[in-house]
Enzyme design. Structure first.
Site, mmCIF file in Angstrom:
data_model
loop_
_atom_site.group_PDB
_atom_site.id
_atom_site.type_symbol
_atom_site.label_atom_id
_atom_site.label_comp_id
_atom_site.label_asym_id
_atom_site.label_seq_id
_atom_site.Cartn_x
_atom_site.Cartn_y
_atom_site.Cartn_z
ATOM 1 C CB SER A 9 -53.351 -13.131 17.403
ATOM 2 O OG SER A 9 -52.175 -13.315 16.657
ATOM 3 C CG HIS A 34 -52.794 -8.712 17.431
ATOM 4 N ND1 HIS A 34 -52.428 -7.503 17.994
ATOM 5 C CD2 HIS A 34 -51.718 -9.529 17.557
ATOM 6 C CE1 HIS A 34 -51.182 -7.593 18.446
ATOM 7 N NE2 HIS A 34 -50.722 -8.799 18.185
ATOM 8 C CG ASP A 36 -48.854 -11.230 16.128
ATOM 9 O OD1 ASP A 36 -48.531 -10.315 16.895
ATOM 10 O OD2 ASP A 36 -49.776 -12.031 16.366
ATOM 11 C CG MET A 38 -43.200 -12.448 14.328
ATOM 12 S SD MET A 38 -43.356 -14.109 14.992
ATOM 13 C CE MET A 38 -44.833 -13.906 15.993
ATOM 14 C CG HIS A 67 -47.293 -6.942 17.900
ATOM 15 N ND1 HIS A 67 -47.447 -8.075 18.690
ATOM 16 C CD2 HIS A 67 -46.153 -6.344 18.323
ATOM 17 C CE1 HIS A 67 -46.438 -8.158 19.542
ATOM 18 N NE2 HIS A 67 -45.625 -7.138 19.338
ATOM 19 C CG MET A 69 -43.143 -8.790 17.588
ATOM 20 S SD MET A 69 -44.030 -10.342 17.840
ATOM 21 C CE MET A 69 -45.379 -10.084 16.697
ATOM 22 C CG MET A 138 -44.664 -8.216 24.232
ATOM 23 S SD MET A 138 -45.903 -8.543 22.967
ATOM 24 C CE MET A 138 -45.983 -10.344 22.939
ATOM 25 C CG ASP A 176 -49.839 -10.115 21.735
ATOM 26 O OD1 ASP A 176 -50.397 -11.219 21.675
ATOM 27 O OD2 ASP A 176 -49.143 -9.633 20.808
HETATM 28 C C1 DX5 Z 1 -46.616 -13.539 19.658
HETATM 29 C C2 DX5 Z 1 -47.679 -12.639 19.133
HETATM 30 C C3 DX5 Z 1 -49.045 -12.892 19.649
HETATM 31 C C4 DX5 Z 1 -49.564 -14.300 19.472
HETATM 32 C C5 DX5 Z 1 -50.420 -14.589 20.673
HETATM 33 O O1 DX5 Z 1 -45.379 -12.942 19.594
HETATM 34 O O2 DX5 Z 1 -47.395 -11.277 19.392
HETATM 35 O O3 DX5 Z 1 -49.987 -11.950 19.126
HETATM 36 O O4 DX5 Z 1 -50.310 -14.513 18.308
HETATM 37 O O5 DX5 Z 1 -50.807 -15.906 20.639
HETATM 38 P P1 DX5 Z 1 -51.565 -16.598 21.843
HETATM 39 O O6 DX5 Z 1 -52.830 -15.822 22.090
HETATM 40 O O7 DX5 Z 1 -51.793 -17.983 21.341
HETATM 41 O O8 DX5 Z 1 -50.659 -16.539 23.048
HETATM 42 ZN ZN ZN Z 2 -48.949 -9.767 18.797
#
Ligand code: DX5
Ligand code: ZN
Length: 219
Positions: A9, A34, A36, A38, A67, A69, A138, A176
Protein backbone atom coordinates in the site's frame (compact mmCIF):
# COMPACT_ATOMS: atom_id res chain seq x y z
CA UNK A 1 0.22 -24.49 -5.55
CA UNK A 2 -1.91 -21.40 -5.49
CA UNK A 3 -0.01 -18.17 -5.64
CA UNK A 4 -0.69 -15.45 -3.08
CA UNK A 5 -0.66 -11.96 -4.55
CA UNK A 6 1.02 -9.14 -2.63
CA UNK A 7 -0.12 -5.53 -2.95
CA UNK A 8 2.05 -3.03 -1.05
CA UNK A 9 0.00 0.00 0.00
CA UNK A 10 1.57 3.21 -1.27
CA UNK A 11 -0.11 5.09 1.60
CA UNK A 12 2.86 4.07 3.74
CA UNK A 13 5.48 5.16 1.19
CA UNK A 14 7.69 8.23 1.60
CA UNK A 15 5.85 10.77 -0.57
CA UNK A 16 8.97 12.90 -0.91
CA UNK A 17 10.73 9.85 -2.38
CA UNK A 18 7.82 8.33 -4.19
CA UNK A 19 9.70 7.36 -7.35
CA UNK A 20 12.33 5.56 -5.25
CA UNK A 21 9.63 3.65 -3.36
CA UNK A 22 7.79 2.76 -6.56
CA UNK A 23 10.99 1.42 -8.04
CA UNK A 24 11.54 -0.64 -4.89
CA UNK A 25 8.12 -2.28 -5.45
CA UNK A 26 8.90 -2.73 -9.18
CA UNK A 27 12.08 -4.58 -8.27
CA UNK A 28 10.40 -6.79 -5.66
CA UNK A 29 8.18 -9.79 -6.23
CA UNK A 30 5.07 -7.83 -5.27
CA UNK A 31 2.20 -8.19 -7.74
CA UNK A 32 0.24 -4.93 -7.60
CA UNK A 33 0.41 -1.41 -6.20
CA UNK A 34 -2.42 -0.80 -3.71
CA UNK A 35 -3.63 2.79 -4.05
CA UNK A 36 -5.81 4.21 -1.25
CA UNK A 37 -8.07 7.12 -2.14
CA UNK A 38 -9.83 8.86 0.77
CA UNK A 39 -12.25 11.77 0.61
CA UNK A 40 -12.59 12.96 4.22
CA UNK A 41 -16.30 12.04 4.14
CA UNK A 42 -16.56 8.29 3.78
CA UNK A 43 -13.50 7.96 6.00
CA UNK A 44 -12.15 10.59 8.41
CA UNK A 45 -8.98 11.18 6.42
CA UNK A 46 -7.86 12.56 3.05
CA UNK A 47 -5.03 10.79 1.24
CA UNK A 48 -4.18 11.66 -2.34
CA UNK A 49 -5.95 11.88 -5.66
CA UNK A 50 -5.65 11.89 -9.42
CA UNK A 51 -2.37 13.80 -10.04
CA UNK A 52 -0.49 11.53 -7.63
CA UNK A 53 -1.96 8.36 -9.16
CA UNK A 54 -1.05 9.62 -12.61
CA UNK A 55 2.53 10.19 -11.42
CA UNK A 56 2.70 6.72 -9.86
CA UNK A 57 1.44 5.17 -13.10
CA UNK A 58 4.33 6.70 -15.05
CA UNK A 59 6.84 4.64 -13.07
CA UNK A 60 4.89 1.57 -11.96
CA UNK A 61 5.53 -1.64 -13.90
CA UNK A 62 2.74 -3.53 -12.09
CA UNK A 63 -1.04 -3.06 -12.07
CA UNK A 64 -2.66 -0.37 -9.92
CA UNK A 65 -5.25 -1.73 -7.48
CA UNK A 66 -7.27 1.37 -6.61
CA UNK A 67 -9.25 1.20 -3.33
CA UNK A 68 -11.82 3.97 -3.32
CA UNK A 69 -12.78 5.10 0.18
CA UNK A 70 -15.03 7.83 -1.20
CA UNK A 71 -18.74 8.49 -1.17
CA UNK A 72 -20.57 7.93 -4.46
CA UNK A 73 -17.52 6.50 -6.27
CA UNK A 74 -19.62 6.20 -9.44
CA UNK A 75 -18.89 9.91 -10.05
CA UNK A 76 -15.20 9.24 -10.69
CA UNK A 77 -14.82 5.81 -12.34
CA UNK A 78 -13.87 7.18 -15.78
CA UNK A 79 -11.38 9.56 -14.20
CA UNK A 80 -9.63 6.83 -12.21
CA UNK A 81 -9.40 4.72 -15.33
CA UNK A 82 -7.91 7.69 -17.19
CA UNK A 83 -5.15 8.21 -14.59
CA UNK A 84 -4.14 4.55 -14.68
CA UNK A 85 -6.33 2.29 -12.54
CA UNK A 86 -6.33 -1.39 -13.54
CA UNK A 87 -8.51 -2.70 -10.71
CA UNK A 88 -11.09 -0.52 -8.96
CA UNK A 89 -12.75 -1.53 -5.70
CA UNK A 90 -15.68 0.36 -4.21
CA UNK A 91 -17.23 0.09 -0.77
CA UNK A 92 -20.61 -1.57 -0.43
CA UNK A 93 -21.37 1.12 2.13
CA UNK A 94 -20.55 4.03 -0.21
CA UNK A 95 -22.69 3.47 -3.29
CA UNK A 96 -26.43 2.85 -3.48
CA UNK A 97 -26.54 1.18 -6.91
CA UNK A 98 -23.63 -1.16 -6.43
CA UNK A 99 -24.56 -3.39 -9.36
CA UNK A 100 -24.56 -0.42 -11.71
CA UNK A 101 -21.25 0.85 -10.32
CA UNK A 102 -19.56 -2.54 -10.89
CA UNK A 103 -20.83 -2.58 -14.47
CA UNK A 104 -19.52 0.95 -14.93
CA UNK A 105 -16.05 -0.14 -13.75
CA UNK A 106 -16.06 -3.07 -16.18
CA UNK A 107 -17.37 -0.92 -19.03
CA UNK A 108 -14.34 1.38 -18.78
CA UNK A 109 -12.08 -1.69 -19.00
CA UNK A 110 -11.05 -2.19 -15.35
CA UNK A 111 -11.46 -5.20 -13.10
CA UNK A 112 -14.17 -4.59 -10.49
CA UNK A 113 -14.31 -5.38 -6.81
CA UNK A 114 -16.44 -4.74 -3.73
CA UNK A 115 -15.02 -3.74 -0.36
CA UNK A 116 -16.78 -4.59 2.91
CA UNK A 117 -16.22 -2.83 6.20
CA UNK A 118 -15.85 -5.12 9.20
CA UNK A 119 -19.45 -4.54 10.31
CA UNK A 120 -21.02 -5.41 6.96
CA UNK A 121 -22.11 -9.07 6.83
CA UNK A 122 -20.60 -11.32 4.18
CA UNK A 123 -24.15 -12.36 3.23
CA UNK A 124 -24.76 -9.05 1.39
CA UNK A 125 -22.51 -10.43 -1.37
CA UNK A 126 -24.65 -13.46 -2.13
CA UNK A 127 -26.47 -12.10 -5.19
CA UNK A 128 -23.64 -9.92 -6.54
CA UNK A 129 -20.59 -12.13 -6.09
CA UNK A 130 -20.59 -13.35 -9.68
CA UNK A 131 -20.06 -9.73 -10.84
CA UNK A 132 -16.86 -9.40 -8.82
CA UNK A 133 -13.30 -10.04 -9.93
CA UNK A 134 -12.40 -9.57 -6.27
CA UNK A 135 -13.84 -8.90 -2.82
CA UNK A 136 -11.77 -6.83 -0.41
CA UNK A 137 -12.45 -7.47 3.27
CA UNK A 138 -11.28 -4.68 5.57
CA UNK A 139 -9.44 -6.02 8.60
CA UNK A 140 -9.29 -2.55 10.21
CA UNK A 141 -11.61 0.45 10.13
CA UNK A 142 -10.56 2.22 6.94
CA UNK A 143 -8.92 5.63 6.96
CA UNK A 144 -5.46 5.08 8.38
CA UNK A 145 -2.49 2.81 7.98
CA UNK A 146 -0.65 1.22 10.88
CA UNK A 147 -3.69 -0.08 12.78
CA UNK A 148 -4.04 -3.42 14.51
CA UNK A 149 -5.52 -6.37 12.64
CA UNK A 150 -9.04 -7.33 13.78
CA UNK A 151 -9.11 -11.13 14.34
CA UNK A 152 -12.81 -11.44 13.38
CA UNK A 153 -11.52 -11.16 9.82
CA UNK A 154 -10.32 -14.78 9.87
CA UNK A 155 -13.88 -16.11 10.23
CA UNK A 156 -15.09 -13.65 7.63
CA UNK A 157 -12.52 -14.96 5.14
CA UNK A 158 -13.67 -18.53 5.80
CA UNK A 159 -17.32 -17.56 5.23
CA UNK A 160 -16.50 -15.79 1.99
CA UNK A 161 -14.29 -18.66 0.79
CA UNK A 162 -17.23 -21.02 1.36
CA UNK A 163 -19.63 -18.76 -0.55
CA UNK A 164 -17.22 -18.44 -3.50
CA UNK A 165 -16.66 -22.22 -3.62
CA UNK A 166 -20.39 -22.97 -3.34
CA UNK A 167 -21.11 -20.67 -6.25
CA UNK A 168 -18.26 -22.22 -8.26
CA UNK A 169 -16.55 -18.86 -8.81
CA UNK A 170 -12.90 -17.83 -8.88
CA UNK A 171 -13.38 -14.44 -7.20
CA UNK A 172 -10.25 -13.30 -5.39
CA UNK A 173 -10.32 -12.51 -1.65
CA UNK A 174 -8.16 -9.52 -0.74
CA UNK A 175 -7.44 -8.38 2.83
CA UNK A 176 -6.45 -4.88 3.88
CA UNK A 177 -5.21 -3.65 7.25
CA UNK A 178 -2.70 -4.82 9.84
CA UNK A 179 -1.24 -7.49 7.58
CA UNK A 180 2.17 -8.82 8.58
CA UNK A 181 3.88 -12.21 8.33
CA UNK A 182 1.87 -13.64 11.23
CA UNK A 183 -1.60 -12.33 10.34
CA UNK A 184 -0.79 -13.02 6.68
CA UNK A 185 -0.20 -16.69 7.44
CA UNK A 186 -3.53 -17.00 9.26
CA UNK A 187 -5.30 -15.24 6.40
CA UNK A 188 -3.80 -17.48 3.74
CA UNK A 189 -4.76 -20.57 5.75
CA UNK A 190 -8.32 -19.23 5.98
CA UNK A 191 -8.49 -18.78 2.20
CA UNK A 192 -7.24 -15.30 1.30
CA UNK A 193 -5.66 -14.72 -2.14
CA UNK A 194 -4.35 -11.14 -2.02
CA UNK A 195 -2.60 -9.44 0.90
CA UNK A 196 -2.33 -5.65 1.12
CA UNK A 197 0.47 -4.44 3.37
CA UNK A 198 1.43 -0.83 4.04
CA UNK A 199 3.41 -0.09 7.18
CA UNK A 200 4.72 -3.64 7.47
CA UNK A 201 6.44 -3.30 4.10
CA UNK A 202 7.47 0.37 3.97
CA UNK A 203 8.65 0.61 7.59
CA UNK A 204 10.76 -2.52 7.28
CA UNK A 205 14.55 -2.36 7.20
CA UNK A 206 14.46 -4.40 4.02
CA UNK A 207 11.13 -3.92 2.23
CA UNK A 208 12.06 -6.19 -0.71
CA UNK A 209 12.78 -9.10 1.65
CA UNK A 210 9.64 -8.33 3.63
CA UNK A 211 7.59 -8.58 0.45
CA UNK A 212 9.36 -11.85 -0.43
CA UNK A 213 8.42 -13.19 3.01
CA UNK A 214 4.74 -12.45 2.42
CA UNK A 215 4.96 -13.94 -1.06
CA UNK A 216 6.35 -17.16 0.42
CA UNK A 217 3.01 -17.68 2.18
CA UNK A 218 1.71 -19.00 -1.16
CA UNK A 219 0.04 -22.33 -0.44
C1 DX5 B 1 -6.47 2.03 5.18
C2 DX5 B 1 -6.04 1.52 3.85
C3 DX5 B 1 -4.96 0.50 3.88
C4 DX5 B 1 -3.70 0.89 4.61
C5 DX5 B 1 -3.18 -0.36 5.25
O1 DX5 B 1 -7.76 2.51 5.13
O2 DX5 B 1 -7.11 0.96 3.12
O3 DX5 B 1 -4.64 0.04 2.56
O4 DX5 B 1 -2.70 1.46 3.81
O5 DX5 B 1 -2.10 -0.04 6.05
P1 DX5 B 1 -1.42 -1.10 7.01
O6 DX5 B 1 -0.95 -2.25 6.17
O7 DX5 B 1 -0.32 -0.31 7.63
O8 DX5 B 1 -2.47 -1.55 8.01
ZN1 ZN C 1 -6.63 0.01 1.14
Amino acid sequence: MSEILIAPSVLAADFANLQRDIEMVNSSNADWFHIDVMDGHFVPNISYGMPVIEAIKKHATKPLDVHLMIEKPERYIETFKAVGADIITVHHEATVHLHRTLRQIKDVGCKAGIVLNISTPISVLEDILSECYMVLLMSINPGFGGQKFEPVTIDRVKKLRKMIDEQGLDTLIEIDGGVNQETGKQLVEAGADVLVAGSYVFNANNPVETIAGLKSLSR
